[in-house]
Design a protein around this motif. Structure first.
Motif, mmCIF file in Angstrom:
data_model
loop_
_atom_site.group_PDB
_atom_site.id
_atom_site.type_symbol
_atom_site.label_atom_id
_atom_site.label_comp_id
_atom_site.label_asym_id
_atom_site.label_seq_id
_atom_site.Cartn_x
_atom_site.Cartn_y
_atom_site.Cartn_z
ATOM 1 N N MET A 102 -25.838 -27.722 -0.222
ATOM 2 C CA MET A 102 -25.234 -28.948 0.295
ATOM 3 C C MET A 102 -25.079 -29.996 -0.813
ATOM 4 O O MET A 102 -24.111 -30.759 -0.833
ATOM 5 N N THR A 103 -26.021 -30.017 -1.756
ATOM 6 C CA THR A 103 -25.889 -30.932 -2.892
ATOM 7 C C THR A 103 -24.639 -30.608 -3.705
ATOM 8 O O THR A 103 -23.894 -31.499 -4.120
ATOM 9 N N GLY A 104 -24.400 -29.304 -3.910
ATOM 10 C CA GLY A 104 -23.207 -28.892 -4.652
ATOM 11 C C GLY A 104 -21.923 -29.188 -3.911
ATOM 12 O O GLY A 104 -20.944 -29.676 -4.492
ATOM 13 N N THR A 105 -21.892 -28.906 -2.602
ATOM 14 C CA THR A 105 -20.657 -29.159 -1.851
ATOM 15 C C THR A 105 -20.396 -30.652 -1.699
ATOM 16 O O THR A 105 -19.240 -31.083 -1.634
ATOM 17 N N ALA A 106 -21.471 -31.462 -1.670
ATOM 18 C CA ALA A 106 -21.281 -32.916 -1.632
ATOM 19 C C ALA A 106 -20.603 -33.389 -2.918
ATOM 20 O O ALA A 106 -19.731 -34.281 -2.896
ATOM 21 N N GLU A 107 -20.997 -32.794 -4.052
ATOM 22 C CA GLU A 107 -20.349 -33.134 -5.320
ATOM 23 C C GLU A 107 -18.887 -32.698 -5.309
ATOM 24 O O GLU A 107 -18.010 -33.409 -5.825
ATOM 25 N N MET A 108 -18.605 -31.538 -4.717
ATOM 26 C CA MET A 108 -17.216 -31.090 -4.612
ATOM 27 C C MET A 108 -16.385 -32.091 -3.805
ATOM 28 O O MET A 108 -15.253 -32.410 -4.169
ATOM 29 N N VAL A 109 -16.945 -32.575 -2.705
ATOM 30 C CA VAL A 109 -16.230 -33.560 -1.884
ATOM 31 C C VAL A 109 -16.043 -34.863 -2.653
ATOM 32 O O VAL A 109 -14.989 -35.506 -2.564
ATOM 33 N N ARG A 110 -17.055 -35.264 -3.434
ATOM 34 C CA ARG A 110 -16.932 -36.497 -4.225
ATOM 35 C C ARG A 110 -15.782 -36.397 -5.216
ATOM 36 O O ARG A 110 -15.039 -37.352 -5.426
ATOM 37 N N ARG A 111 -15.624 -35.210 -5.806
ATOM 38 C CA ARG A 111 -14.550 -35.027 -6.785
ATOM 39 C C ARG A 111 -13.170 -35.023 -6.140
ATOM 40 O O ARG A 111 -12.190 -35.430 -6.757
ATOM 41 N N ALA A 112 -13.078 -34.512 -4.930
ATOM 42 C CA ALA A 112 -11.768 -34.434 -4.250
ATOM 43 C C ALA A 112 -11.971 -34.716 -2.762
ATOM 44 O O ALA A 112 -11.981 -33.798 -1.941
ATOM 45 N N PRO A 113 -12.148 -35.980 -2.388
ATOM 46 C CA PRO A 113 -12.474 -36.315 -0.994
ATOM 47 C C PRO A 113 -11.358 -36.008 -0.006
ATOM 48 O O PRO A 113 -11.613 -35.973 1.199
#
Length: 710
Positions: free
Chosen positions: A331-342
């Motif tokens: 979830m930490t990784g996917t949260a970063e993915m969302v931050r990069r491309a919300p």
């Protein structure tokens, strides 16, 4: 949809195919609708370029020695342009082809020429190799009313032919690979087709293909390492700018993608958890060597998916702590993915899956505050996906899952009205989707489940007539689905629905419909066991149905018939525990058996037997009450009531009162209660002489239409 035979089934030389026809000059004839030409181009190229792993080349099969490659592949609409006689050319090519590969889609199913090619191949090559490659639509959708437009199998593909190439009128089970991204995908689908063409086991082919990929990766890595040694002394391995290093990284990430995608889809259905564990561990080993802050978007996605997969494996093994740790890290990784491309809905989707699992494990462990927060965040992410891309059905379906999940959490928190509202939202979404795609099996399953959840929440609210209406809708839906094509999953749903409906009618004091539905549940459950005796789900269904029927018969004074059902149900419950004592629902069934047997013994005057059985039931209930669930406290209270009833029958008034008082003391206070739980409270109050309080509860239950707990 109806299940199709998958190419993942291991093949042997005794598969029934005839020897290779030496006059056949094509490895396969590719049949497809001209509207699917682009995907036919890809499959044609992929097959002709495919290189069989060297360790398999030359191995004898019923079709001859395994070749190094598959050229030529005949394409009817590609190679016919030079022919003056289309009919002769097609017939000659079909006769000269070892296999027929049909690109299946609704367009292909509606194509006259695709169907004619299948007919001709089956007549010219009785028992020949016919493979289906699904690219769109649903197999057997035409068997569901209104689903004709979704059918992807042409009529001739769905019909068996005899050894002389004559149609039999019987249903065929085409061997199929599903090339869609959310199914087998292109890589695994291609391997399935190749395995079918060669008549060898898919497991071995995938393993050899993976070994070839790993070997190639090793060669690239070695070449890259040598090049870097010569030019830079291995200065910055991870950031080397040369083509070789970039190739190495791309190849490594491609291998990881294969491992997490196609290979996982091969291993998961056959339950090879150890192999899946090794796949995930290998993927994480690769990412552990990388600087996380410098991972590309694609690599970050792969790392998170690997962690999610490892969480699912741990959860399947019952390791909830390990599962939650993996999901949280993912979830930490996917949260970063969302931050990069919300604004990317696919990234929101990937993140939502981990949010869901973290919350679901919390719910299973009784951490309901955390579970509710996760369910609300999951719901927010799902609706955000739809807001970004409202035309994508996957995102709309995610809102259905999210609404239902929040309802499940509310039900666990005893917020019954809120749960009903969420289940109604989920039901509205899935009902529309199921009506639009009647051949979609997943949609129909979810439609049935949401009806069941809504019925359960309505029952918990005390709205018994509403609960009955939803269960009757569910049974009507399942009857239609079963009439369209027998599916054991729908039959499984029907058994549970019949049980629930029977108990609802019994709680209203309506004996005849209660017995009708409970006996139907028993009959349906018993019908499944002979077909698959080792399937413990069918045994569990039968045991639960018989115990529910026995309890209802006891409540209405039909002791002898109840004894017959109880003995049979208890035998099945014992069979389950002999298989595995760690399954909580099987232990619950065993406790039901003890309770029913004790009640029957008490009714027939066998007081000593009743006392022993009631004590065992109480010990079992107390052991299970260690789980984080209020429901278990009511089970302990019911067991204490039974112990007290037995003591009273034996003439020990003091022991009886002590047992009833202990049962009442264990009941929770200050929480919403289901009708059956209210009834248990009233029964204990009555036995303790607190008659006005018991009457007040009974009046409340009567207003709901509730007569007795089953």
């Amino acid at each position: 949809m109806r299940e199709v035979a998958l190419l993942s089934r291991t093949r042997t030389a005794g598969s029934g195919r005839g020897p290779v026809n030496r006059t056949q000059r094509y490895w396969a004839f590719l049949s497809y609708s001209h509207k699917d030409g682009d995907r036919a181009d890809w499959l044609h190229r992929a097959l002709e370029r495919f290189r069989v792993p060297r360790t398999l080349v030359g191995r004898p099969t019923p079709w001859g020695a395994v070749p190094a490659g598959f050229s030529p592949i005949f394409r009817d609409r590609h190679e016919l342009a030079a022919s003056g006689d289309l009919g002769i050319t097609i017939r000659d090519a079909l006769a000269a082809s070892r296999c027929l590969i049909v690109l299946c889609s609704p367009d292909a199913a509606a194509s006259r020429w695709t169907n004619e090619e299948i007919l001709a191949f089956k007549k010219l090559n009785p028992g020949g190799c016919v493979l289906a490659a699904i690219i769109a639509g649903e197999p057997w959708a035409s068997e569901v009313e209104g689903g004709e437009d979704d059918e992807c199998f042409p009529p001739a593909l769905r019909q068996k032919f005899d050894g002389r190439g004559r149609p039999t009128g019987k249903r065929a089970e085409p061997i199929a690979a599903d090339l869609r991204a959310d199914k087998d995908g292109r890589q695994l689908g291609l391997l399935k087709i190749v395995a079918g063409m060669l008549d060898i086991g898919l497991d071995e082919l995938v393993r050899r293909d993976q070994q070839r990929r790993q070997q190639r990766l090793t060669y690239i890595a070695a070449a890259s390492l040598a090049g870097m040694t010569l030019t830079s002394g291995l200065a910055v391995f991870a950031f080397d700018k040369r083509d070789e290093a970039r190739d190495q990284r791309r190849e490594a990430e491609g291998l990881v993608s294969f491992m997490l995608g196609d290979l996982r889809q091969k291993l998961e259905p056959i339950g090879k958890l150890d192999a899946l564990d090794a796949v995930g561990s290998r993927a994480l080993e690769y990412f552990a060597k990388q600087d996380k802050s410098e991972l590309s978007d694609a690599a970050l996605v792969q790392r998170s998916r690997a962690l999610t997969m490892m969480g699912e494996i741990a959860q399947t093994r019952g390791d909830l702590d390990g599962a939650r740790a993996r999901y949280a890290e993912a979830m930490t990784g996917t949260a970063e993915m969302v931050r990069r491309a919300p604004g990317d809905p696919q990234r929101l989707f990937d993140h939502a899956q981990n949010v869901f699992w973290v919350g679901e494990i919390g719910r299973q462990r009784g951490l309901l505050n955390a579970a509710e927060a996760s369910a609300q965040e999951y719901q927010r992410l799902a609706y955000r996906m739809v807001a970004i891309d409202p035309d994508e059905i996957r995102w709309r379906m995610e809102t259905q899952y999210a609404d239902a999940q929040l309802g499940i959490v509310y039900l666990a928190r005893r917020r019954f009205a809120n749960a009903s509202a969420q289940f109604q939202k989920a039901l509205t979404t899935i009902e529309r989707a199921a009506a639009a795609r009647p051949g979609n099996r997943d949609y129909q399953q979810n439609f049935s489940r949401d009806l069941a959840w809504l019925a359960d929440s309505k029952r918990a609210e005390g709205k018994l007539d509403d609960a009955i209406a939803q269960r009757e809708r569910q049974l009507a839906l399942l009857a239609r689905l079963n009439a369209a094509g027998r599916d054991v999953l729908y039959r499984d749903h029907a058994i549970v629905a019949e049980q629930a409906l029977g108990r609802l009618f019994a709680s209203k004091g309506e004996l005849q419909p209660a017995l009708e539905h409970l006996r139907s549940a028993v009959a349906k459950a018993e019908a499944l066991i002979p077909a698959e005796p080792d399937n413990m789900r069918w045994v569990e269904n039968a045991a639960a149905s018989k115990m529910a029927l026995a309890k209802t018969l006891i409540a209405f004074g039909r002791i002898e018939e109840a004894g017959v059902q109880a003995r049979s149900g208890c035998d099945l419950a014992s069979r389950l525990l002999m298989r595995d004592t760690s399954v909580a629902t099987w232990r619950d069934l065993h406790r039901d058996c003890l309770t029913v047997r004790a009640t029957l013994a008490l009714a027939t005057g066998a007081n000593e037997e009743a006392a022993a059985l009631a004590d065992q039931a109480l010990r079992s209930a107390r052991a299970e009450a260690r789980r984080p669930s209020m429901d278990d406290r009511y089970e302990v209270a019911a067991a204490q009531r039974l112990v007290g009833d037995v003591a009273r029958k034996r003439g020990d008034a003091a022991a009886a009162k002590a047992a009833w008082a202990a049962g009442f003391d264990v009941l929770p206070t200050g929480i919403p209660e289901r009708p059956g739980e209210l009834s248990e409270r009233a029964e204990l109050l009555k036995r303790l002489g607190r008659t006005p309080e018991a009457r007040a509860i009974k009046a409340k239950l009567a207003a709901m239409g509730f007569r007795q707990g089953i």
